[in-house]
Design a protein around this motif. Structure first.
Motif, PDB file in Angstrom:
ATOM      1  N   SER A   2      36.237  46.236  37.551  1.00  0.00           N
ATOM      2  CA  SER A   2      35.010  46.522  38.291  1.00  0.00           C
ATOM      3  C   SER A   2      34.107  47.437  37.478  1.00  0.00           C
ATOM      4  O   SER A   2      34.511  47.967  36.445  1.00  0.00           O
ATOM      5  CB  SER A   2      35.339  47.174  39.637  1.00  0.00           C
ATOM      6  OG  SER A   2      35.883  48.458  39.438  1.00  0.00           O
ATOM      7  N   TYR A   8      41.086  44.561  39.358  1.00  0.00           N
ATOM      8  CA  TYR A   8      41.216  43.754  40.561  1.00  0.00           C
ATOM      9  C   TYR A   8      41.377  42.301  40.172  1.00  0.00           C
ATOM     10  O   TYR A   8      41.151  41.916  39.029  1.00  0.00           O
ATOM     11  CB  TYR A   8      40.014  43.946  41.499  1.00  0.00           C
ATOM     12  CG  TYR A   8      38.728  43.340  40.973  1.00  0.00           C
ATOM     13  CD1 TYR A   8      38.337  42.063  41.368  1.00  0.00           C
ATOM     14  CD2 TYR A   8      37.900  44.031  40.091  1.00  0.00           C
ATOM     15  CE1 TYR A   8      37.158  41.503  40.892  1.00  0.00           C
ATOM     16  CE2 TYR A   8      36.729  43.482  39.620  1.00  0.00           C
ATOM     17  CZ  TYR A   8      36.369  42.219  40.018  1.00  0.00           C
ATOM     18  OH  TYR A   8      35.207  41.660  39.550  1.00  0.00           O
ATOM     19  N   ARG A   9      41.812  41.490  41.144  1.00  0.00           N
ATOM     20  CA  ARG A   9      41.922  40.050  40.922  1.00  0.00           C
ATOM     21  C   ARG A   9      40.835  39.364  41.720  1.00  0.00           C
ATOM     22  O   ARG A   9      40.625  39.672  42.891  1.00  0.00           O
ATOM     23  CB  ARG A   9      43.279  39.536  41.385  1.00  0.00           C
ATOM     24  CG  ARG A   9      44.406  40.026  40.520  1.00  0.00           C
ATOM     25  CD  ARG A   9      45.745  39.472  40.949  1.00  0.00           C
ATOM     26  NE  ARG A   9      45.999  39.809  42.346  1.00  0.00           N
ATOM     27  CZ  ARG A   9      46.686  39.052  43.176  1.00  0.00           C
ATOM     28  NH1 ARG A   9      47.183  37.920  42.795  1.00  0.00           N
ATOM     29  NH2 ARG A   9      46.874  39.430  44.419  1.00  0.00           N
ATOM     30  N   ARG A  10      40.146  38.445  41.099  1.00  0.00           N
ATOM     31  CA  ARG A  10      39.120  37.677  41.805  1.00  0.00           C
ATOM     32  C   ARG A  10      39.793  36.721  42.784  1.00  0.00           C
ATOM     33  O   ARG A  10      40.877  36.213  42.500  1.00  0.00           O
ATOM     34  CB  ARG A  10      38.293  36.860  40.818  1.00  0.00           C
ATOM     35  CG  ARG A  10      37.367  37.686  39.990  1.00  0.00           C
ATOM     36  CD  ARG A  10      36.590  36.760  39.062  1.00  0.00           C
ATOM     37  NE  ARG A  10      35.584  37.512  38.363  1.00  0.00           N
ATOM     38  CZ  ARG A  10      34.297  37.520  38.724  1.00  0.00           C
ATOM     39  NH1 ARG A  10      33.882  36.813  39.730  1.00  0.00           N
ATOM     40  NH2 ARG A  10      33.436  38.250  38.055  1.00  0.00           N
ATOM     41  N   PRO A  11      39.136  36.447  43.908  1.00  0.00           N
ATOM     42  CA  PRO A  11      39.687  35.436  44.817  1.00  0.00           C
ATOM     43  C   PRO A  11      39.746  34.085  44.099  1.00  0.00           C
ATOM     44  O   PRO A  11      38.886  33.773  43.284  1.00  0.00           O
ATOM     45  CB  PRO A  11      38.670  35.388  45.954  1.00  0.00           C
ATOM     46  CG  PRO A  11      37.878  36.631  45.831  1.00  0.00           C
ATOM     47  CD  PRO A  11      37.909  37.032  44.397  1.00  0.00           C
TER      48      PRO A  11
END
Length: 168
Positions: A2, A8-11
């Motif tokens: 970010s 983080y993991r993207r959807p």
């Protein structure tokens, strides 16, 4: 990563359904229900379903939501919202506030941090041998939400107001 450096993991988008249990794995992902997935197939693109109620709003819950990671930080209907105050508490303290708020303001790319979300509750009659076997289809796509709502309205008009327990 970010803008503030958090990982983080993207959807991930899928072209098929995955029926899961309520358990989560090490990564926090829901664990697929092996027994049901064997019945419906690993690349299932169509499911036999039944709705629970005749009321569209009970079957399809719509809301505006802003997520911080996997936590629902703020949820509302465009007029009033419930926002998390203390993120350290398991359920988070919440306070009511008026909408629209800063999360609905568009950035330079025309995006907002607050987005549409929908939860469709249904039964899978071919596999629901369990009492209380209610499953949910969750989406953050406004087009999908409107499409589901239009389909429910059409079915309701064709059946004279009935939605519950009709094989779909």
């Amino acid at each position: 990563t970010s803008q503030d450096g958090r990982k983080y993991r993207r959807p991930m988008f899928a072209d098929h359904f995955t029926v899961t249990t309520m358990e989560r794995d090490r990564n926090g992902d829901f664990v697929p229900d092996k027994a049901i997935m064997e019945q419906v197939g690993q690349n299932c693109k169509e499911l036999d379903v039944m709705l629970l109620w005749d009321d569209i709003d009970l079957n399809l819950v719509r809301y505006l939501g802003y997520y911080k990671g996997s936590k629902l930080y703020c949820r509302g209907n465009g007029e009033i919202a419930s926002r998390m105050v203390d993120e350290q508490k398991p359920m988070g303290d919440r306070r009511q506030l008026a909408c629209p708020c800063e999360f609905l303001q568009k950035d330079e790319k025309g995006r907002t941090r607050c987005g549409e979300h929908g939860v469709l509750s249904l039964m899978l009659p071919s596999v629901s041998s369990r009492i209380g076997g209610v499953y949910t289809f969750r989406t953050g796509s406004g087009n999908t939400i409107r499409s589901i709502e239009a389909s429910l309205m059409s079915i309701k008009a064709l059946t004279g107001g009935l939605l519950a327990r009709i094989p779909l």
